[in-house]
Design a protein around this motif. Structure first.
Motif, PDB file in Angstrom:
ATOM      1  N   SER A 151       0.926  -1.249  -0.020  1.00  0.00           N
ATOM      2  CA  SER A 151      -0.067  -0.037   0.096  1.00  0.00           C
ATOM      3  C   SER A 151       0.947   1.287  -0.010  1.00  0.00           C
ATOM      4  O   SER A 151       2.096   1.341   0.127  1.00  0.00           O
ATOM      5  CB  SER A 151      -0.985  -0.037   1.225  1.00  0.00           C
ATOM      6  OG  SER A 151      -0.157   0.266   2.460  1.00  0.00           O
ATOM      7  N   LEU A 152       0.206   2.403  -0.367  1.00  0.00           N
ATOM      8  CA  LEU A 152       0.997   3.596  -0.457  1.00  0.00           C
ATOM      9  C   LEU A 152       1.565   4.027   1.005  1.00  0.00           C
ATOM     10  O   LEU A 152       2.555   4.732   1.128  1.00  0.00           O
ATOM     11  CB  LEU A 152       0.476   4.761  -0.762  1.00  0.00           C
ATOM     12  CG  LEU A 152      -0.350   4.477  -2.253  1.00  0.00           C
ATOM     13  CD1 LEU A 152      -1.141   5.623  -2.672  1.00  0.00           C
ATOM     14  CD2 LEU A 152       1.097   4.595  -2.946  1.00  0.00           C
ATOM     15  N   SER A 153       0.932   3.366   2.089  1.00  0.00           N
ATOM     16  CA  SER A 153       1.207   3.890   3.622  1.00  0.00           C
ATOM     17  C   SER A 153       2.319   2.855   4.075  1.00  0.00           C
ATOM     18  O   SER A 153       2.828   3.030   5.138  1.00  0.00           O
ATOM     19  CB  SER A 153       0.035   4.087   4.504  1.00  0.00           C
ATOM     20  OG  SER A 153      -0.684   2.682   4.211  1.00  0.00           O
ATOM     21  N   ALA A 154       2.681   1.699   3.410  1.00  0.00           N
ATOM     22  CA  ALA A 154       3.442   0.603   3.972  1.00  0.00           C
ATOM     23  C   ALA A 154       4.875   1.296   4.070  1.00  0.00           C
ATOM     24  O   ALA A 154       5.432   1.834   3.108  1.00  0.00           O
ATOM     25  CB  ALA A 154       3.433  -0.621   2.838  1.00  0.00           C
ATOM     26  N   LYS A 155       5.626   0.997   5.120  1.00  0.00           N
ATOM     27  CA  LYS A 155       6.929   1.553   5.404  1.00  0.00           C
ATOM     28  C   LYS A 155       7.969   0.465   4.857  1.00  0.00           C
ATOM     29  O   LYS A 155       8.862   0.863   4.515  1.00  0.00           O
ATOM     30  CB  LYS A 155       7.133   1.932   6.946  1.00  0.00           C
ATOM     31  CG  LYS A 155       6.305   3.085   7.384  1.00  0.00           C
ATOM     32  CD  LYS A 155       6.432   3.240   8.778  1.00  0.00           C
ATOM     33  CE  LYS A 155       5.459   4.693   9.138  1.00  0.00           C
ATOM     34  NZ  LYS A 155       5.743   5.049  10.332  1.00  0.00           N
ATOM     35  N   GLU A 156       7.683  -0.949   4.945  1.00  0.00           N
ATOM     36  CA  GLU A 156       8.587  -1.819   4.615  1.00  0.00           C
ATOM     37  C   GLU A 156       7.856  -2.479   3.470  1.00  0.00           C
ATOM     38  O   GLU A 156       6.848  -3.158   3.483  1.00  0.00           O
ATOM     39  CB  GLU A 156       8.771  -2.875   5.757  1.00  0.00           C
ATOM     40  CG  GLU A 156       9.251  -2.111   6.950  1.00  0.00           C
ATOM     41  CD  GLU A 156      10.839  -1.784   6.617  1.00  0.00           C
ATOM     42  OE1 GLU A 156      11.642  -2.374   5.758  1.00  0.00           O
ATOM     43  OE2 GLU A 156      11.426  -0.700   7.163  1.00  0.00           O
ATOM     44  N   PRO A 157       8.795  -2.995   2.547  1.00  0.00           N
ATOM     45  CA  PRO A 157       8.350  -3.629   1.289  1.00  0.00           C
ATOM     46  C   PRO A 157       8.226  -5.301   1.560  1.00  0.00           C
ATOM     47  O   PRO A 157       9.019  -5.528   2.420  1.00  0.00           O
ATOM     48  CB  PRO A 157       9.515  -3.533   0.061  1.00  0.00           C
ATOM     49  CG  PRO A 157      10.701  -3.177   1.105  1.00  0.00           C
ATOM     50  CD  PRO A 157      10.376  -2.509   2.314  1.00  0.00           C
ATOM     51  N   LEU A 158       7.585  -6.026   0.950  1.00  0.00           N
ATOM     52  CA  LEU A 158       7.156  -7.481   1.122  1.00  0.00           C
ATOM     53  C   LEU A 158       8.122  -7.952   0.131  1.00  0.00           C
ATOM     54  O   LEU A 158       8.239  -7.412  -1.101  1.00  0.00           O
ATOM     55  CB  LEU A 158       5.899  -7.865   1.095  1.00  0.00           C
ATOM     56  CG  LEU A 158       5.066  -7.146   2.201  1.00  0.00           C
ATOM     57  CD1 LEU A 158       3.509  -7.593   1.951  1.00  0.00           C
ATOM     58  CD2 LEU A 158       5.372  -7.613   3.636  1.00  0.00           C
ATOM     59  N   ASP A 159       8.532  -9.153   0.109  1.00  0.00           N
ATOM     60  CA  ASP A 159       9.217 -10.069  -0.812  1.00  0.00           C
ATOM     61  C   ASP A 159       8.054 -10.820  -1.470  1.00  0.00           C
ATOM     62  O   ASP A 159       7.161 -11.425  -1.065  1.00  0.00           O
ATOM     63  CB  ASP A 159      10.025 -11.031  -0.220  1.00  0.00           C
ATOM     64  CG  ASP A 159      11.411 -10.285   0.442  1.00  0.00           C
ATOM     65  OD1 ASP A 159      11.693  -9.397  -0.318  1.00  0.00           O
ATOM     66  OD2 ASP A 159      11.641 -10.764   1.215  1.00  0.00           O
ATOM     67  N   THR A 160       8.302 -10.920  -2.901  1.00  0.00           N
ATOM     68  CA  THR A 160       7.268 -11.685  -3.871  1.00  0.00           C
ATOM     69  C   THR A 160       8.197 -12.093  -4.906  1.00  0.00           C
ATOM     70  O   THR A 160       9.089 -11.818  -4.980  1.00  0.00           O
ATOM     71  CB  THR A 160       6.030 -10.725  -3.973  1.00  0.00           C
ATOM     72  OG1 THR A 160       4.880 -11.770  -4.508  1.00  0.00           O
ATOM     73  CG2 THR A 160       6.333  -9.760  -5.053  1.00  0.00           C
ATOM     74  N   SER A 161       7.341 -12.918  -5.661  1.00  0.00           N
ATOM     75  CA  SER A 161       8.060 -13.391  -6.895  1.00  0.00           C
ATOM     76  C   SER A 161       6.860 -13.404  -8.132  1.00  0.00           C
ATOM     77  O   SER A 161       5.656 -13.661  -7.732  1.00  0.00           O
ATOM     78  CB  SER A 161       8.522 -14.670  -6.826  1.00  0.00           C
ATOM     79  OG  SER A 161       7.644 -15.730  -6.391  1.00  0.00           O
ATOM     80  N   ALA A 162       7.037 -13.700  -9.361  1.00  0.00           N
ATOM     81  CA  ALA A 162       6.136 -13.766 -10.507  1.00  0.00           C
ATOM     82  C   ALA A 162       7.116 -14.534 -11.351  1.00  0.00           C
ATOM     83  O   ALA A 162       8.250 -14.578 -11.585  1.00  0.00           O
ATOM     84  CB  ALA A 162       6.039 -12.330 -11.231  1.00  0.00           C
ATOM     85  N   THR A 163       6.185 -15.677 -11.992  1.00  0.00           N
ATOM     86  CA  THR A 163       6.759 -16.561 -12.988  1.00  0.00           C
ATOM     87  C   THR A 163       6.502 -15.811 -14.381  1.00  0.00           C
ATOM     88  O   THR A 163       5.243 -15.641 -14.710  1.00  0.00           O
ATOM     89  CB  THR A 163       6.306 -17.930 -12.710  1.00  0.00           C
ATOM     90  OG1 THR A 163       6.757 -18.457 -11.383  1.00  0.00           O
ATOM     91  CG2 THR A 163       6.955 -18.838 -13.854  1.00  0.00           C
ATOM     92  N   PHE A 164       7.696 -15.755 -15.105  1.00  0.00           N
ATOM     93  CA  PHE A 164       7.377 -15.066 -16.322  1.00  0.00           C
ATOM     94  C   PHE A 164       7.512 -16.591 -17.428  1.00  0.00           C
ATOM     95  O   PHE A 164       8.413 -17.129 -17.463  1.00  0.00           O
ATOM     96  CB  PHE A 164       8.778 -14.272 -16.741  1.00  0.00           C
ATOM     97  CG  PHE A 164       8.581 -13.013 -16.050  1.00  0.00           C
ATOM     98  CD1 PHE A 164       8.211 -11.778 -16.911  1.00  0.00           C
ATOM     99  CD2 PHE A 164       8.537 -12.732 -14.607  1.00  0.00           C
ATOM    100  CE1 PHE A 164       7.814 -10.626 -16.099  1.00  0.00           C
ATOM    101  CE2 PHE A 164       8.345 -11.379 -14.207  1.00  0.00           C
ATOM    102  CZ  PHE A 164       8.033 -10.561 -14.909  1.00  0.00           C
ATOM    103  N   SER A 165       6.517 -16.652 -18.075  1.00  0.00           N
ATOM    104  CA  SER A 165       6.341 -17.907 -19.152  1.00  0.00           C
ATOM    105  C   SER A 165       6.274 -17.523 -20.539  1.00  0.00           C
ATOM    106  O   SER A 165       5.000 -16.660 -20.615  1.00  0.00           O
ATOM    107  CB  SER A 165       5.187 -18.667 -18.575  1.00  0.00           C
ATOM    108  OG  SER A 165       5.377 -19.233 -17.270  1.00  0.00           O
ATOM    109  N   ILE A 166       7.035 -17.881 -21.352  1.00  0.00           N
ATOM    110  CA  ILE A 166       6.680 -17.394 -22.873  1.00  0.00           C
ATOM    111  C   ILE A 166       6.585 -18.924 -23.216  1.00  0.00           C
ATOM    112  O   ILE A 166       7.531 -19.662 -23.407  1.00  0.00           O
ATOM    113  CB  ILE A 166       7.880 -16.709 -23.213  1.00  0.00           C
ATOM    114  CG1 ILE A 166       8.015 -15.360 -22.858  1.00  0.00           C
ATOM    115  CG2 ILE A 166       7.875 -16.597 -24.874  1.00  0.00           C
ATOM    116  CD1 ILE A 166       9.016 -14.486 -23.362  1.00  0.00           C
TER     117      ILE A 166
END
Length: 181
Positions: A151-166
């Protein structure tokens, strides 16, 4: 700010980052010997762009030319050992248990790479083994880790991932007369 371009060549267990250091000469990868089939496949997701620009079929390996641009404000990471997958298909869009997977030829000293914000990593991923003669299509999956603010008010980022599939990159095997095998 002009994006920086980094070249990564993963070839037969070797890692080269061309343009990472000044006055570094360009390296020639130990890669498949047949001509490269050019492509223009692109996937945009989460401010990251992945492109497949070519595939080279060799007797003992299959090479995929890629470019990944990090449009985010934080570095992105790829675990080469766990999160890069090449597979083949006989028919477009049809996944089956008989599809072959190909293992990435990893350099001994590098298993993860990081792409800084505003940069493009260009290179060649070399996979062990000849592409099956029955394969008419290939797919490439790369899982990319990054941080995001929920969110815009979040002070710390979260870890995430995305799979890119071609998926469904057609393998154009041809004879001199232009007919496919």
């Amino acid at each position: 700010m002009k994006p920086q371009i980094f070249s990564l060549l993963l070839a037969a267990g070797s890692f080269f980052c061309v343009a990472c250091q000044p006055n570094q000469s360009t390296f020639s990868p130990i890669a498949p010997t047949s001509p490269t089939i050019e492509y223009d496949a692109q996937l945009n997701k989460s401010l990251i762009v992945m492109r497949v620009t070519g595939v080279t079929l060799g007797e003992d390996s299959t090479a995929v030319n890629i470019a990944i641009t990090n449009g985010r404000r934080e570095p992105i990471q790829i675990d080469l050992e766990k999160n890069v997958r090449l597979y083949d298909r006989k028919e477009k869009g049809v996944f089956s248990t008989s599809n072959n997977q190909y293992l990435l030829s990893l350099p001994q000293d590098i298993s993860k790479i990081q792409i800084e914000p505003g940069t493009t990593m260009k290179g060649q991923l070399v996979f062990i083994g000849r592409l099956s003669p029955e394969a008419n299509f290939i797919g490439l999956d790369i899982k990319i880790k990054y941080k995001y603010y929920p969110s815009l008010s979040a002070k710390e980022p979260l870890d995430t991932s995305a799979t890119f599939s071609i998926d469904d990159i057609e393998i154009k095997r041809g004879n001199p007369d232009g007919q496919n095998n």
